[in-house]
Design a protein around this motif. Structure first.
Motif, PDB file in Angstrom:
ATOM      1  N   SER A 163       0.851  -1.192   0.000  1.00  0.00           N
ATOM      2  CA  SER A 163       0.000   0.000   0.000  1.00  0.00           C
ATOM      3  C   SER A 163       0.886   1.242   0.000  1.00  0.00           C
ATOM      4  O   SER A 163       2.038   1.195   0.436  1.00  0.00           O
ATOM      5  N   SER A 164       0.351   2.330  -0.514  1.00  0.00           N
ATOM      6  CA  SER A 164       1.068   3.603  -0.514  1.00  0.00           C
ATOM      7  C   SER A 164       0.073   4.741  -0.647  1.00  0.00           C
ATOM      8  O   SER A 164      -1.058   4.542  -1.120  1.00  0.00           O
ATOM      9  N   ASP A 165       0.480   5.918  -0.233  1.00  0.00           N
ATOM     10  CA  ASP A 165      -0.393   7.078  -0.339  1.00  0.00           C
ATOM     11  C   ASP A 165      -0.454   7.552  -1.786  1.00  0.00           C
ATOM     12  O   ASP A 165       0.556   7.553  -2.492  1.00  0.00           O
ATOM     13  N   PRO A 166      -1.644   7.951  -2.260  1.00  0.00           N
ATOM     14  CA  PRO A 166      -1.750   8.461  -3.630  1.00  0.00           C
ATOM     15  C   PRO A 166      -0.871   9.696  -3.839  1.00  0.00           C
ATOM     16  O   PRO A 166      -0.657  10.485  -2.919  1.00  0.00           O
ATOM     17  N   ALA A 195      -6.539   6.972  -8.457  1.00  0.00           N
ATOM     18  CA  ALA A 195      -7.131   7.171  -7.125  1.00  0.00           C
ATOM     19  C   ALA A 195      -8.317   8.124  -7.271  1.00  0.00           C
ATOM     20  O   ALA A 195      -9.453   7.702  -7.405  1.00  0.00           O
ATOM     21  N   ARG A 251      -4.641  12.192  -8.931  1.00  0.00           N
ATOM     22  CA  ARG A 251      -3.818  11.435  -7.990  1.00  0.00           C
ATOM     23  C   ARG A 251      -3.846   9.947  -8.352  1.00  0.00           C
ATOM     24  O   ARG A 251      -4.856   9.420  -8.804  1.00  0.00           O
ATOM     25  N   TRP A 252      -2.682   9.307  -8.138  1.00  0.00           N
ATOM     26  CA  TRP A 252      -2.509   7.908  -8.533  1.00  0.00           C
ATOM     27  C   TRP A 252      -1.821   7.143  -7.408  1.00  0.00           C
ATOM     28  O   TRP A 252      -1.000   7.687  -6.682  1.00  0.00           O
ATOM     29  N   THR A 253      -2.174   5.855  -7.297  1.00  0.00           N
ATOM     30  CA  THR A 253      -1.510   4.970  -6.338  1.00  0.00           C
ATOM     31  C   THR A 253      -0.424   4.189  -7.072  1.00  0.00           C
ATOM     32  O   THR A 253      -0.711   3.513  -8.066  1.00  0.00           O
ATOM     33  N   VAL A 254       0.795   4.288  -6.588  1.00  0.00           N
ATOM     34  CA  VAL A 254       1.942   3.626  -7.226  1.00  0.00           C
ATOM     35  C   VAL A 254       2.406   2.493  -6.319  1.00  0.00           C
ATOM     36  O   VAL A 254       2.745   2.706  -5.155  1.00  0.00           O
ATOM     37  N   LEU A 255       2.418   1.255  -6.872  1.00  0.00           N
ATOM     38  CA  LEU A 255       2.788   0.083  -6.088  1.00  0.00           C
ATOM     39  C   LEU A 255       3.769  -0.798  -6.860  1.00  0.00           C
ATOM     40  O   LEU A 255       3.704  -0.863  -8.098  1.00  0.00           O
TER      41      LEU A 255
END
Length: 412
Positions: free
Chosen positions: A13-16, A38, A42-46
């Motif tokens: 998990s990570s913050d957007p 997201a 904003r985007w979530t990068v994993l």
């Protein structure tokens, strides 16, 4: 301003973060990370199971290996897997900071050492059509390609030139590195300066295999630069102007890196003993039956098998996996090793894990099979890494030798 995102290989998990849509698409295409929408911009990068770094314009995304393997160690693993002659000093001094800056600085440093006496020259075999005789005439080609013609002549000769494999590899790496965005002006200038020293060296075609070269007394001063250059060319890509952004990526699969390193290191370590080590050893779990086609059988590919007198003696399997919080590893790995031992009639299997810890033996119930969990800490120095593999080979051979001795005593 450079935006930096640092992720752990096992992070879930990570913050957007805010990204341009074009940047998000380019980042996703590199394969290093998954980029999920997201809300808004904003985007979530994993992470996706690979490690390395990607730079898209002013954005730098880094995914670190689970065992905190630094850049110098990663380069050693990559280099040694390809060539067991790869030495720790070939990547000595590489700082574990910005990956691209470190690679650029290291390539400059090694390139300066290689070219401080000028570019290397050597003999290259050439076959071409000329209007004058040089070397020998290739009569067969002349008759086939130009029947009845006197000129041009199909000739073959050895030319003493700078356009040799070593210089082609080094120049290709220098030019690829010069396309990386946001390198310092000093590093970029020195890369260009080194490239100018290789005037007359032809470029490698994109996607073409790297030309072969052999280490010798004459090119010894080139070797560290060449080994680093080959790592860069095999694992890095760069586009100077893709859309409105420049893109550079250095992406590797640590599972593949670990397995390739262990294959090479084990082959080297077991070379002192009788027998032969084979990677991806092919075997079948079930018994052959006359009515069953070969394609219908249960096929197995064992990571490494060391055979003595043509009979499997030692079985190894490398797993780049994380242990559970209690320190245990997946049960399925032990089922797999039991199947290998049963099919190959081997009493001990060696499960090699990437991580710290001590070896642990598990005796399988109602069988003569034992599975040894043997962790190898990738954060160790290259010398300690190879020593650990050497220790594994000694333990495996001694285990087999004692087993064979006991079997002989029982038979008598």
């Amino acid at each position: 301003m450079l935006q930096n995102i640092v992720l752990d290989e096992l992070q879930t998990s990570s913050d957007p973060v805010e990204l341009e849509r074009e940047v998000a698409a380019m980042l996703r295409d590199t394969g290093l990370v998954a980029v999920l929408p997201a809300h808004g911009d904003r985007w979530t990068v994993l992470p996706t199971g690979t490690v390395g770094a990607v730079q898209v314009g002013n954005l730098l995304v880094e995914v670190k290996p689970k065992e905190k393997v630094g850049l110098s160690r990663l380069l050693f693993l990559l280099g040694y897997a390809t060539n067991p002659g790869f030495r720790p000093e070939d990547v000595a001094g590489v700082e574990d900071t910005d990956l691209f800056a470190a690679l650029g600085e290291s390539l400059v440093r090694q390139g300066l050492r290689a070219l401080e006496r000028g570019s290397l020259s050597g003999y290259v075999h050439v076959e071409e059509a000329l209007r004058t005789v040089r070397g020998r005439i290739r009569v067969g080609d002349q008759m086939t390609r130009r029947p009845g013609m006197l000129l041009p002549l199909e000739v073959a000769f050895d030319d003493f030139t700078v356009d040799i494999a070593e210089n082609r590899i080094l120049r290709a790496a220098l030019r690829l590195m010069m396309q990386v965005p946001r390198l310092s002006d000093d590093v970029r200038w020195r890369l260009a300066h080194l490239d100018s020293k290789l005037d007359g060296v032809s470029e490698l075609r994109a996607g073409a295999p790297l030309p072969a070269w052999k280490e010798s007394r004459l090119n010894a001063h080139y070797v560290p630069a060449l080994r680093l250059a080959e790592i860069i060319l095999r694992n890095m890509s760069a586009e100077a102007g893709l859309g409105t952004h420049s893109v550079a990526s250095f992406v590797v699969n640590m599972t593949t890196v670990f397995e390739d390193f262990m294959t090479t290191a084990l082959e080297e370590a077991l070379d002192r003993y009788p027998g032969e080590t084979v990677g991806q050893y092919q075997a079948f779990l079930d018994v052959a039956e006359p009515i069953r086609r070969r394609s219908d059988r249960v096929r197995m590919l064992v990571d490494f098998v060391h055979s003595i007198d043509g009979i499997p003696a030692m079985v190894f399997d490398a797993k780049y996996k994380a242990a559970s919080p209690s320190g245990a590893y997946p049960n399925a790995d032990h089922y797999q090793m039991l199947a290998y031992c049963t099919a190959l009639d081997v009493k001990t299997a060696w499960l090699i894990y990437a991580g710290p810890g001590q070896a642990r033996v598990r005796r399988i119930r109602n069988s003569v099979v034992s599975v040894v969990e043997y962790p190898i800490d990738l954060s160790q120095s290259p010398e300690d890494l190879l020593a650990r593999v050497q220790k594994l080979s000694v333990a495996a051979f001694e285990k087999w030798r004692v087993s064979e001795k006991n079997a002989s005593l029982c038979a008598s």
